[in-house]
Structure formats: C-alpha cells, structure tokens
Scaffold this motif. Structure first.
Motif, short mmCIF file in Angstrom:
data_model
loop_
_atom_site.label_atom_id
_atom_site.label_comp_id
_atom_site.label_asym_id
_atom_site.label_seq_id
_atom_site.Cartn_x
_atom_site.Cartn_y
_atom_site.Cartn_z
N PHE A 296 0.83 -1.20 0.00
CA PHE A 296 0.00 0.00 0.00
C PHE A 296 0.87 1.26 0.00
CE2 PHE A 296 -2.25 3.33 2.30
CZ PHE A 296 -3.51 3.32 1.71
N ILE A 297 1.88 1.27 0.85
CA ILE A 297 2.78 2.43 0.97
C ILE A 297 3.57 2.62 -0.32
CG2 ILE A 297 4.81 3.33 2.17
CD1 ILE A 297 3.65 1.79 4.69
N ARG B 32 1.72 4.52 -2.86
CA ARG B 32 1.31 5.88 -2.51
C ARG B 32 2.46 6.78 -2.06
NH1 ARG B 32 -2.22 2.12 -2.01
NH2 ARG B 32 -4.37 2.49 -2.60
N ASP B 33 3.67 6.30 -2.27
CA ASP B 33 4.87 7.08 -1.96
C ASP B 33 5.64 7.31 -3.26
OD1 ASP B 33 7.06 8.31 -0.72
OD2 ASP B 33 7.97 6.41 -0.16
N VAL C 63 1.76 7.86 7.09
CA VAL C 63 0.68 8.40 6.25
C VAL C 63 0.91 9.86 5.90
CG1 VAL C 63 -1.05 6.72 7.00
CG2 VAL C 63 -0.92 8.93 8.15
N ARG C 64 1.64 10.54 6.73
CA ARG C 64 1.97 11.95 6.46
C ARG C 64 2.81 12.09 5.17
NH1 ARG C 64 5.05 15.72 10.90
NH2 ARG C 64 4.44 17.70 10.02
N LEU D 197 2.52 10.07 2.47
CA LEU D 197 1.86 9.47 1.32
C LEU D 197 1.13 10.51 0.47
CD1 LEU D 197 0.41 6.25 2.98
CD2 LEU D 197 2.64 6.61 1.90
N SER D 198 0.83 10.12 -0.77
CA SER D 198 0.14 11.02 -1.68
C SER D 198 -1.37 11.01 -1.40
CB SER D 198 0.41 10.60 -3.13
OG SER D 198 -0.07 9.29 -3.35
N TRP E 206 -4.08 11.16 2.29
CA TRP E 206 -3.54 10.44 3.45
C TRP E 206 -2.87 11.32 4.49
CZ3 TRP E 206 -5.40 6.04 4.72
CH2 TRP E 206 -5.98 5.25 3.72
N PRO E 207 -2.14 12.38 4.11
CA PRO E 207 -1.54 13.22 5.15
C PRO E 207 -2.56 13.83 6.12
CG PRO E 207 -0.46 13.63 3.08
CD PRO E 207 -1.66 12.75 2.78
N CYS F 163 -4.82 12.24 7.54
CA CYS F 163 -4.95 11.26 8.64
C CYS F 163 -3.95 11.54 9.75
CB CYS F 163 -4.76 9.84 8.12
SG CYS F 163 -6.09 9.30 7.03
#
Length: 142
Positions: free
Chosen positions: A30-31, A34-35, A86-87, A89-90, A93-94, A96
C-alpha cells in the motif's frame, strides 16, 4: 520516540515491519503505491539490517509486536509510526496524520495493540519474508 545514539547513514525514512505478517506485507505494498517520491525505505524486523538498526536505538530487536519507523534519526513505534508514514503518502492520506493526532497516544496505541495482537489470526502468517521485485528492490535495505 528515541534519538539514535549515533548518526545513521541511511535514508531519512525507514519502516521496519514484521516480514512474515500478511497485514504488514499488504501495508508495505500500500505504501509503495502511494509514496511516489520513494522516500520511505523498508527492512523487516527479522532481518539483520532491521536488528542492527533497532540496536542503534537501544530497542529490543526481538520485539516483533510493533511497526517501527526511523524518521530523520528518530524512532517511532505503534500509532506514532503509522501516523508519520501516512503523512508522507500522496492524496488525502496526510490528513490522517492531523486527524489521528487529535486522539491521545494511549487511545491510539490501545487500538494499535488490539490489531497487532490479532493480526496473525485475522490475516495469517507467511513462512518467510517477502522478496521485493526488481523494480522496488532499491527501496529495501540489505
């Protein structure tokens, strides 16, 4: 969060995860998706590199019940580690990170511990750590 006893010569963000946990391996996938900047690197808690990094922070390398994030030379565990990931991630998500910080750490960590305690029963366990594909291999520390 603990500072390192000596400076690291590694990427700014290293996520140490339980390499035999299906939930943890899914979270890594998942990361990775989204990174897009590729700023988060990975090592399993069971690996020699993972144990070496943990020992630099005086953290018990046999502790496999939590995810660990080393960010800019500081060690974060449990819900703090997840929030800091999460901060980076694209997408949304940040957000969160900021919403999660509204809840006190003991409450967040209680929820984290409940999932961690049940993760093998709910999601299963692999016999060995995940092997990264050639295209993402550079994100995994040897």
């Amino acid at each position: 969060m603990k500072p390192a006893s000596e400076s690291l010569q590694h990427p700014d963000y290293i996520l140490l995860f339980d390499g035999v946990c299906h939930l943890c391996n899914s979270a890594v996938q998942f990361i990775l998706k989204r990174d897009p900047s590729g700023s988060i690197h990975f090592a399993s808690l069971q690996s020699d590199k993972g144990k070496q990094l943990l020992s630099r922070y005086s953290y018990d390398p046999s502790e496999l019940s939590t995810v660990v994030l080393i960010a800019h030379g500081r060690l974060y565990t449990k819900s703090d580690a997840i929030l800091h990931v999460v901060r980076k991630l694209s997408g949304a998500w940040p957000l969160c990170f900021y919403l999660g910080r509204l809840f006190p750490r003991p409450f967040r960590d209680f929820a984290y511990d409940w999932v961690a305690k049940n993760r093998y029963r709910w999601f299963g366990k692999q016999e060995q750590c995940m092997l990264p594909t050639a295209e993402i291999k550079s994100r995994f520390l040897d």
